[in-house]
Design an enzyme around this catalytic site. Structure first.
Site, mmCIF file in Angstrom:
data_model
loop_
_atom_site.group_PDB
_atom_site.id
_atom_site.type_symbol
_atom_site.label_atom_id
_atom_site.label_comp_id
_atom_site.label_asym_id
_atom_site.label_seq_id
_atom_site.Cartn_x
_atom_site.Cartn_y
_atom_site.Cartn_z
ATOM 1 N N GLY A 114 0.780 -1.231 0.000
ATOM 2 C CA GLY A 114 0.000 0.000 0.000
ATOM 3 C C GLY A 114 0.814 1.285 0.000
ATOM 4 O O GLY A 114 0.329 2.311 0.483
ATOM 5 N N ASN B 245 1.499 3.091 -2.578
ATOM 6 C CA ASN B 245 0.780 4.055 -3.428
ATOM 7 C C ASN B 245 -0.451 4.611 -2.718
ATOM 8 O O ASN B 245 -0.762 5.796 -2.835
ATOM 9 C CB ASN B 245 0.383 3.399 -4.759
ATOM 10 C CG ASN B 245 1.524 3.405 -5.749
ATOM 11 O OD1 ASN B 245 1.922 4.450 -6.251
ATOM 12 N ND2 ASN B 245 2.088 2.233 -6.004
ATOM 13 N N MET C 154 -4.097 -6.997 -7.251
ATOM 14 C CA MET C 154 -3.592 -8.008 -8.169
ATOM 15 C C MET C 154 -4.689 -8.956 -8.663
ATOM 16 O O MET C 154 -4.544 -10.172 -8.648
ATOM 17 C CB MET C 154 -2.435 -8.780 -7.524
ATOM 18 C CG MET C 154 -1.286 -7.882 -7.091
ATOM 19 S SD MET C 154 -0.757 -6.689 -8.343
ATOM 20 C CE MET C 154 0.609 -7.579 -9.056
ATOM 21 N N ILE D 208 -7.669 -9.291 -11.954
ATOM 22 C CA ILE D 208 -8.198 -8.731 -13.200
ATOM 23 C C ILE D 208 -9.697 -8.523 -13.012
ATOM 24 O O ILE D 208 -10.395 -9.408 -12.510
ATOM 25 C CB ILE D 208 -7.889 -9.668 -14.391
ATOM 26 C CG1 ILE D 208 -6.372 -9.674 -14.597
ATOM 27 C CG2 ILE D 208 -8.625 -9.232 -15.639
ATOM 28 C CD1 ILE D 208 -5.890 -10.629 -15.656
ATOM 29 N N LEU D 209 -10.163 -7.334 -13.364
ATOM 30 C CA LEU D 209 -11.584 -7.029 -13.165
ATOM 31 C C LEU D 209 -12.409 -7.562 -14.339
ATOM 32 O O LEU D 209 -11.967 -7.529 -15.483
ATOM 33 C CB LEU D 209 -11.793 -5.515 -13.046
ATOM 34 C CG LEU D 209 -10.992 -4.788 -11.955
ATOM 35 C CD1 LEU D 209 -11.466 -3.344 -11.841
ATOM 36 C CD2 LEU D 209 -11.111 -5.487 -10.613
ATOM 37 N N ASN E 84 -5.763 2.652 -12.771
ATOM 38 C CA ASN E 84 -4.776 1.664 -12.315
ATOM 39 C C ASN E 84 -3.380 2.247 -12.485
ATOM 40 O O ASN E 84 -3.157 3.074 -13.360
ATOM 41 C CB ASN E 84 -4.906 0.392 -13.171
ATOM 42 C CG ASN E 84 -3.942 -0.693 -12.752
ATOM 43 O OD1 ASN E 84 -3.802 -0.972 -11.558
ATOM 44 N ND2 ASN E 84 -3.263 -1.294 -13.702
ATOM 45 N N HIS F 17 0.621 1.000 -13.201
ATOM 46 C CA HIS F 17 1.352 -0.163 -13.709
ATOM 47 C C HIS F 17 2.830 0.212 -13.822
ATOM 48 O O HIS F 17 3.155 1.282 -14.338
ATOM 49 C CB HIS F 17 0.778 -0.556 -15.072
ATOM 50 C CG HIS F 17 1.427 -1.768 -15.648
ATOM 51 N ND1 HIS F 17 1.100 -3.041 -15.243
ATOM 52 C CD2 HIS F 17 2.407 -1.898 -16.576
ATOM 53 C CE1 HIS F 17 1.848 -3.913 -15.915
ATOM 54 N NE2 HIS F 17 2.652 -3.239 -16.726
HETATM 55 C C1 GAR Z 1 3.235 -1.120 -7.566
HETATM 56 O O1 GAR Z 1 4.542 -1.184 -8.098
HETATM 57 C C2 GAR Z 1 2.220 -1.150 -8.685
HETATM 58 O O2 GAR Z 1 2.634 -0.466 -9.825
HETATM 59 C C3 GAR Z 1 2.121 -2.628 -8.944
HETATM 60 O O3 GAR Z 1 2.113 -3.213 -7.654
HETATM 61 C C4 GAR Z 1 2.890 -2.390 -6.771
HETATM 62 C C5 GAR Z 1 2.070 -2.095 -5.545
HETATM 63 O O4 GAR Z 1 2.847 -1.453 -4.583
HETATM 64 N N1 GAR Z 1 0.926 -2.958 -9.671
HETATM 65 C C6 GAR Z 1 0.886 -3.853 -10.647
HETATM 66 O O5 GAR Z 1 1.849 -4.513 -10.985
HETATM 67 C C7 GAR Z 1 -0.474 -4.021 -11.297
HETATM 68 N N2 GAR Z 1 -0.355 -4.805 -12.485
HETATM 69 P P1 GAR Z 1 2.168 -0.789 -3.292
HETATM 70 O O6 GAR Z 1 1.259 -1.837 -2.669
HETATM 71 O O7 GAR Z 1 3.334 -0.456 -2.410
HETATM 72 O O8 GAR Z 1 1.406 0.428 -3.759
#
Ligand code: GAR
Length: 219
Positions: free
Chosen positions: A14, A16, A92, A94-95, A109, A111
């Site tokens: 989390g 982000n 993680m 897919i919707l 989202n 990525h």
């Molecule tokens: C992030 O790097 C995000 O870009 C990636 O998961 C991580 C989550 O980090 N998302 C994907 O790969 C989606 N396909 P966080 O939980 O520290 O925000």
């Protein structure tokens, strides 16, 4: 388009989510994080939400093994909190079209690659293997494809000699924390319009002369 009541969906640590909470609490994004939803009971994102007194909901695959039923439960929770913008932050799953149709162009989202290059999983490793000189991150609207929706904002980072997956991931994640809150802010302020695959950002001046090379070119 705007959306002052947002939900964040996260499966992992989390960071982000934290970047968005920080910007909301500082008053730089005028919206409310109404709920944090996770598919993982022990997601770090849930602990972060609780620290900031944000309601949390856990919806597990074990309880809703059929994807559409899972998504219908998410929709029920989102509607219950009056959510206008859904922010996927390391969610993680897919919707299914069920939820995409319930929130058209209202799900975003992040990525960790420069889409449309390297959709899917393990993308930092894929970028290193492909030998690209730059990578980065992308915030995009969700459509029915995997990592294919209209792109709102991207940040670019260089790939260095002998980079490891971890080093590149950290460099990219730092940029994620800058661009994700900014994407939310632009949407909440109603400055984002979508025409087909293209996103227009109102009142945003980009320096057309800016360019980067890797390795650097002198002069
Ligand atoms: C992030 O790097 C995000 O870009 C990636 O998961 C991580 C989550 O980090 N998302 C994907 O790969 C989606 N396909 P966080 O939980 O520290 O925000």
């Amino acid at each position: 388009m705007s959306g002052n009541t947002i939900a964040v969906l996260a499966s992992g640590g989390g960071s982000n989510l934290q970047a968005i909470i920080d910007e909301v609490e500082s008053g730089r994004i005028l919206c409310k994080v109404a709920v944090v939803i996770s598919d993982q009971v022990d997601a770090g994102a849930l602990a972060r939400a609780k620290e900031h007194k944000i309601p949390t909901e856990v919806i597990t695959k074990a309880d809703y093994p059929v994807r559409e039923e899972y998504d219908r439960e998410v929709i029920r929770v989102l509607k219950g909190y009056g959510v206008e913008l859904v922010v996927l932050a390391g969610f993680m799953r897919i919707l299914s079209p069920v939820i995409i149709e319930a929130f058209p162009l209202k799900i975003i989202n992040i990525h960790p690659s420069l889409l449309p290059s390297f959709p899917g999983l393990d993308v930092q490793e894929a970028a290193l293997k492909a030998g690209v000189r730059f990578s980065g991150c992308t915030v995009h609207f969700i459509d029915t494809g995997v990592d294919t929706g209209p792109i709102i904002i991207q940040a670019v980072v260089p790939v260095l000699n002998n980079d490891t997956v971890r080093e590149l991931s950290i460099r990219i994640l730092k940029e994620e924390h800058r661009i994700y809150p900014e994407a939310v802010r632009l949407i909440v302020e109603g400055r984002v319009t979508v025409k087909g695959q293209q996103v227009m950002i109102n009142d945003s001046k980009v320096d057309a002369e800016v360019s980067l090379t890797n390795p650097p070119v002198k002069g």
